[in-house]
Design an enzyme around this catalytic site. Structure first.
Site, PDB file in Angstrom:
ATOM      1  CG  HIS A   1      -1.883   0.675   4.329  1.00 18.82           C
ATOM      2  ND1 HIS A   1      -2.274   1.814   3.794  1.00 18.82           N
ATOM      3  CD2 HIS A   1      -2.896   0.006   5.111  1.00 18.82           C
ATOM      4  CE1 HIS A   1      -3.655   1.915   3.961  1.00 18.82           C
ATOM      5  NE2 HIS A   1      -3.959   0.823   4.887  1.00 18.82           N
TER       6      HIS A   1
ATOM      7  CB  CYS B   1      -4.882   0.394   7.904  1.00 20.66           C
ATOM      8  SG  CYS B   1      -5.328  -1.084   7.831  1.00 20.66           S
TER       9      CYS B   1
END
Length: 197
Positions: free
Chosen positions: A90, A118
């Site tokens: 992301h 992440c």
């Protein structure tokens, strides 16, 4: 009170996929390989921020995508592609669901270990994965001092005078960075220099 979120992932056929993304969490570089004539060739390298031991090692196949997604905090990410469980590719996170609210301090951390697990990227790189890599794309996460065959890209830095602002790489036509014109400053001495080049 602590809680974990679990996600069920569809079974995937471990066939050759058009792209294979290798995420080097020690070097904080992701290298994209494209399948050509039966072999994978490195075509792009992205500067990323992983989460060290919070980023799982192994081989996974992407099961889902989200244009915007709520992250820990809560914070928000653009162009999210799920890798495994709660781990996503992301953009650097935003304070709100607004393109003008990205954390400038966190953007400047790209290329270093900084996430909660992440894989953070600039908007343009997260969008490339979101746009080009179909669900089921192979992702291998590993650790090495060697950044990979294309090396580690140079990052850009943004001013942290504002706590939040746009990602300078966001291709949105309303991005204020698009209105900035490059300029060259010439010193007084060079202005008066009559040297012909």
């Amino acid at each position: 009170m602590a809680f974990c979120m679990s996600f069920s992932e569809p079974e995937t056929v471990q066939a050759q996929t058009k792209y294979w993304i290798k995420v080097n969490k020690q070097a904080n570089v992701a290298t994209v390989y494209q399948l050509k004539s039966g072999k994978y060739k490195a075509i792009k390298a992205f500067l990323i921020s992983c989460g060290g031991s919070n980023t799982p090692s192994g081989t996974f196949y992407t099961p889902a995508k989200y244009r915007w997604h709520t992250l820990q905090g809560p914070s928000y990410g653009q162009y999210c592609t799920r890798i495994h469980g709660g781990v996503l590719f992301h953009s650097v996170w935003y304070y709100s669901h607004s393109k003008a609210s990205q954390s400038t301090r966190e953007f400047n951390k790209l290329g270093t270990t900084a996430s909660h697990g992440c894989v953070r990227l600039s908007v343009t790189d997260a969008k490339w994965i979101y746009d080009h890599c179909a669900l089921g794309t192979k992702v291998t996460i590993y650790s090495s001092k060697n950044p990979g065959p294309l090396g580690k890209p140079k990052g850009i830095k943004v001013s942290t005078a504002r706590k939040m602002y746009w990602d300078p790489t966001d291709p949105d036509k309303n991005n204020p960075y698009n209105k900035l014109k490059p300029s060259i400053t010439i010193s007084k001495k060079e202005e008066n220099d009559n040297t012909v080049w």
